[in-house]
Write an enzyme that holds these catalytic residues in place. Sequence first.
Site, mmCIF file in Angstrom:
data_model
loop_
_atom_site.group_PDB
_atom_site.id
_atom_site.type_symbol
_atom_site.label_atom_id
_atom_site.label_comp_id
_atom_site.label_asym_id
_atom_site.label_seq_id
_atom_site.Cartn_x
_atom_site.Cartn_y
_atom_site.Cartn_z
ATOM 1 N N ASP A 15 7.628 5.198 3.668
ATOM 2 C CA ASP A 15 7.090 6.476 3.190
ATOM 3 C C ASP A 15 5.732 6.269 2.528
ATOM 4 O OD1 ASP A 15 7.709 9.399 2.639
ATOM 5 O OD2 ASP A 15 7.328 8.692 0.607
ATOM 6 N N LYS A 55 1.882 7.740 3.698
ATOM 7 C CA LYS A 55 0.928 8.427 2.833
ATOM 8 C C LYS A 55 -0.441 7.767 2.872
ATOM 9 C CE LYS A 55 4.530 10.157 -0.262
ATOM 10 N NZ LYS A 55 5.160 10.088 -1.593
#
Length: 822
Positions: free
Chosen positions: A679, A683
């Site tokens: 994750d 980003k």
Amino acid sequence: MVVLKFGGSSIANAERIKNVVSTIREKYVSPFTVVFSAFGGITDLLVQMSQEAEVGNKKYFEQFEAYCIRHREIIENLFSKPNTGLDVTQKIQDWHNVLRHVLQGVYLVREASARTTDYILSFGERNASYIICAYMRSQGIDAEFLDARNIIKTNRAFGSAIVDSTLTYQNIQTHYSQHSDKIQVVTGFISSAKGGLTTTLGRGGSDYTAALLAAGLNAARLEIWTDVNGVLTSDPRKVKKAFTIPKLSFQEAMEMSHFGAKVIYPPTIQPILNKEIPLIIKNSFNPNFKGTLIEKKNDPRSPAVKGISSISNIALLTLQGSGLFGVPGIAARLFSALAKRKINVILITQGSSEHSISFAVNPKDASKAKVSIVKEFALELEKGLVEPIKIESDLAVVAIIGENMRYRPGIAGRLFTSLGRNGINVIAIAQGSSELNISVVINSHNEAKALNTLHEAFFLSDTNVLNLFIIGIGLIGGTLINQISNQAKQLLDNQSLEINVVGIANTQKMLFAKDGVNLQNWREDLMKDGVKTNLVEFVKQVKKLNLSNSIFVDNTSSTEVTDLYKDILDASISISTPNKLATSSSLSNYFALKELATKKGVLFRYETNVGAGLPVITTLNDLMNSGDEILSIEGVFSGSLSYIFNSFTSSQSFSEVVLEAKNLGLTEPDPRQDLSLMDFKRKLVILAREVGFKLETENITSDNLLNDDLIAAESVEVFMENLLSIDPIYSQLILDAEAKGNKLRVVGSISPDTSEIRLKQVDQRNPFYNLDGSDNMIVITTKRYAKRPLVIKGPGAGAEVTAAGVFAEIIYIGNRLAKSYK
């Protein structure tokens, strides 16, 4: 003198007749005269009877019985006292007998000529006017029945007879001068030829009767009473927010009618137009409503656009070729050929290059029109000077109408921008030199969407309506819906923004409500009325509804949803999402989505992909758009990891802190999605791409927070149990950091040369040292912010802030769409 006309729906039964007579008695004093159509549905029934009799079907007699019963019931309900309706009953029964004999004759000879049909249809208006006239007398109104065949004279063009206006006006004036002491109740629609043969006045015939009376009597005004509140800004069946137009000029009214408004029929109002007699359209079911005033003069202070109308089904034919350029008489030949075949042309458009002429016709006439053109231009076609005739079907015409458009610049611009923003392609354009209307030809499936889009742009531009389709209504999605519900009134009052949640879906069920899901009971309604979720079908339904200002909101973390983004954007639907899977997918897919959104004129927004509700991506774009150059970005980009390492001290094990974060909802349901750093990598990739660094997730180097065995655990439960196995490693790491007065932080950084994620110690001089809770901190170094980098800090996880970020994005999209209408 005032002339009143009531249509069939206004007098469809006894109760409605009583209401109409009550309105007449309360609102009017002599002199006035009243025209009535047949009772609602009776004319259609008479047509059906004659058709069935003509083909020898005895079904006509059953229909005749129903016809008689309908009239008997109306008489019985109007004249409830014993013996009060005997004379009326006898008269109507006599006419029923005549009609029965005529129908029997049609049945026997198997023929219903236009002349016979006119006579059969005349019974509808005669019965209605006679019955109502008798009822008016019973209510104290001194009324007298007038069969319009005695005064309106025509030729013998049965079915749509042409009126001899001179003779008709003489008859009207003579009759009314001799019967001035009584209220004349006149049959609409019917007339007679010289010699007494019954004729009818065609479509809108009862309106025509009233207009002829008004013109012949030089009336002060004509009032046509219908079942709607006057002329509306658009078709209320397609535009829910259509409203009554207070005033129209005759020219505007005729344009509205030409393009589909059903309240008036242009030829019927020609008599009052010639004499400049005002016309008022009123609603018999709402008699106190003012309705629409139609008069010759136009108010220059009135809105530029008065109404938006459409013709639902047309075909567009195009004649084009080099042989048309500069050749005189081409248009004359084209339209003469069509006129010979009695083909009505709805719309004409021609480019200034004279290379082509396009025109719209009824689809049933398209083939006939093509044959006519091919025959007329056979020589040019043979020589290749004219291309084969092109026919495009399944089209509609949408028109904005208003006399004041000629004085207001920017009207056409607003029209085309509004349509373009909603993905509605314009196939052809037509505008007369009078600038009374601007017409566009579009695909039929976009008709309702175009009407609503333009209605909002020109009439509701102070209120912008957004239609949302929300997939993912768990923690973030449910919070978003609650925020929308709580803020709805303030948005409407302060920002003139109305948010309509049309579709919702979770993994089990989906629910659509075109007028809006009830935001107070959406969970209950979804369980009760929802159907099994199918993502492809959900998107199909979104496209089928084809609503203006549509926004697709994806609150999932599913690739099944992001795989549908191209289809959604291609349908000119904007997207707002916290789902990172699309923007962190392959670089080619990322660019394809961005380019498709630009091409379709919609917005693809994903601010909440990084930093939840923090304005990270917006800030980066603003910096670059203003000419700054991004040198590097460094930060703690994961709210989950921020909380874990902000909370982690030597007094507590690592696994305990992870469990605490999970229980607080600060991690994904499976914490491995956070601890694997995937994750986090996504980003970094998203931010890198936003500032022009072409980065893929596999290009990022990172430390491993988990070993392979933990990542491969068969379930979340097993993973959480086995997480204890690495507690000693993390205990040593935190002890080493605390011994130096430092803290552990997971920090990512990107620049033209580096892209990495590291678990490292930071000292008190480091901006990440004082992070607290689930806060994110992003440090942006640019040419302008070189010595003192720009810092963005705040909560980077949590349903409330993420939902608020999506909500803010929805409002942003709405404001952008609204600006396109101004």
